[in-house]
Write a protein that holds these residues in place. Structure first.
Motif, short mmCIF file in Angstrom:
data_model
loop_
_atom_site.label_atom_id
_atom_site.label_comp_id
_atom_site.label_asym_id
_atom_site.label_seq_id
_atom_site.Cartn_x
_atom_site.Cartn_y
_atom_site.Cartn_z
N ALA B 20 -33.08 15.70 32.69
CA ALA B 20 -32.37 16.86 33.24
C ALA B 20 -31.40 16.41 34.32
O ALA B 20 -30.26 16.88 34.38
N GLU B 21 -31.83 15.47 35.13
CA GLU B 21 -30.97 15.01 36.22
C GLU B 21 -29.75 14.28 35.66
O GLU B 21 -28.63 14.50 36.07
N LEU B 22 -30.00 13.42 34.69
CA LEU B 22 -28.91 12.68 34.06
C LEU B 22 -27.88 13.65 33.48
O LEU B 22 -26.67 13.51 33.68
N LEU B 23 -28.37 14.65 32.76
CA LEU B 23 -27.46 15.58 32.10
C LEU B 23 -26.68 16.42 33.10
O LEU B 23 -25.47 16.62 32.96
N SER B 24 -27.39 16.92 34.11
CA SER B 24 -26.70 17.84 35.02
C SER B 24 -25.68 17.10 35.88
O SER B 24 -24.76 17.71 36.41
N GLY B 25 -25.83 15.78 36.01
CA GLY B 25 -24.87 15.02 36.80
C GLY B 25 -23.87 14.25 35.97
O GLY B 25 -23.22 13.33 36.45
N LEU B 26 -23.73 14.67 34.72
CA LEU B 26 -22.91 13.90 33.78
C LEU B 26 -21.42 13.94 34.09
O LEU B 26 -20.69 12.97 33.89
N GLY B 27 -20.96 15.08 34.60
CA GLY B 27 -19.51 15.29 34.72
C GLY B 27 -18.89 14.75 35.98
O GLY B 27 -19.57 14.44 36.96
#
Lengths: 245, 245
Positions: B20-27
């Motif tokens: 979740a952390e990886l995805l939410s900080g992707l941009g």
DNA sequence: CGCCCTCTTGATCTCCTTCAATGACAGTGG
DNA sequence: CCACTGTCATTGAAGGAGATCAAGAGGGCG
């Protein structure tokens, strides 16, 4: 172990020998399907997808109204039924148009591949995006163009795809779809498919004898097509490099 | 680091905290776009895709004829522009319908994710298949159903997607699309969109005031819809399990 | 030989488009 | 505060692309 033709991948990226071997041996034992027979029916539970080793097949959605829309015409080398992977029960019915040789790939086997081979997983991802683009173009054609334009687009699309598997000579190829099937692809009635093809014929754009169809004036056909051809990027930057496998 | 809402993933699979952390900080850093402004134009070189942190946006294909077909209406939490990842130049134009907050994801960063996190790669794969299914349903609707049926399908689709991000109360939601835009989605003229909506209103199926629209009789709307709703399989068998990361 | 499937063509109908005009409303500048 | 402008929704009237209905012709196959 059936030999799955990898033509689909050759235009996308460079394959190592190991990758090619893995992909071509992905499927179960090959199964034959007669013309008209159903390979996998809508609403059936999904536990595999399918490699079309040889032949033509359709992927169709049946509407509650009883109508049928063909969403994709599959040819030799295509992967079939993968959209239903994300569902409990299949969204589309896969039907053999000609006699088909098919190999099923159990989804559990796919998991191994996705978990262990990031580059192949990315190639699958790439392939799905390509199919999605194809659908976007079809939506554009259905939404905003005439019967004639849609027909031209379909013929050019089949021409290009068949050329990649060596099934075109002299802009001439076999088209084993009845006019009723073409209607289900194009969102038209069989009657209007007939009128449209005859029109194209009279215009000197195509020629037919039996199932054989020739694109007489490809130049002009391209000008009529409602969507431009797409050029897939080979080895895109986001594709994990072999070293990262 | 912008906070990308992961609503899109919650219905697909269980996410670990790390994922979740990886995805939410992707941009990348978030960018604002005004109404009507173009986020990424057709034919531009592709070096990123986009997370729609908030707002409404359209993905449209412009045809040589000058016509425009909207291929997808994006809402908060959607990933945008990913089909063009496989092309040199973008296939579709992304336009802000309302004011939008957007975060770009460079494709080189995506490569890292795909190479190192097989399970997230598989989730992306899953998401693309879901989008592909959505397009298949749209093709079926465009090919084989009437203006009224298509309109109903679109409203139900938006209703479901908006409900997932908490933007529906009492079967009532904001619809910031003009009738012309709706026409470009549905393959209809603005005039006919108007007539169709007024018809649905007179039938007591929907109600409108301004941009607000209410689905008055969802039961009956579902019966009219040309395609049934799809239920995505949660944690499908082919998804690499967290242990295999 | 006879049956069925597919292609073909004509006649009529209809859903949607096109063209045109009006009204409501917001923004803008004087 | 009000004229002015542009955008959007709405409605009517006429036209057209494609559907529907119907019938005949050719061809493969039992």
């Amino acid at each position: 172990m059936p030999n799955y033709p990898l033509t689909r991948f050759y235009g996308q990226a460079t394959l190592s020998a190991a990758e090619a071997e893995l992909l071509s041996g992905l499927g179960d034992a090959e199964i034959m399907f007669r013309r008209q027979s159903v390979i996998r029916r809508e609403r059936e539970p999904v536990d595999a997808f399918y490699l079309l080793l040889e032949g033509w097949a359709s992927s169709a959605i049946r509407l509650p109204s009883g109508q049928r829309q063909i969403v994709k015409v599959h040819i030799t080398g295509d992967m079939m039924g993968t959209p239903s992977m994300v569902l409990d029960t299949a969204a589309d019915t896969l039907t053999a148009i000609t006699e088909c040789r098919v190999a099923a790939v159990p989804l559990t086997r796919l998991r191994e591949v996705l978990a262990r081979h990031p580059r192949i997983a990315a190639l699958f991802f790439m392939m799905v995006q390509i199919e999605r683009l194809a659908l976007m173009d079809i939506v554009a054609a259905l939404g905003k163009s005439s019967a004639r334009e849609r027909m031209v687009r379909l013929l050019l699309d089949l021409h290009d795809r068949l050329a990649k598997i060596g099934a075109v000579e002299n802009a001439c190829f076999d088209l084993p779809l009845t006019q009723e099937l073409l209607g289900d692809v194009l969102g038209l009635t069989a009657v209007h498919v007939n009128r449209t093809m005859r029109l194209l014929e009279r215009e000197g754009l195509i020629a037919r004898h039996g199932q054989r169809i020739a694109l007489v004036d490809i130049e002009r056909l391209h000008k009529i097509s409602p969507v431009p051809p797409r050029k897939v990027r080979f080895d895109p930057v986001w594709l994990p490099v072999p070293g990262e496998m």
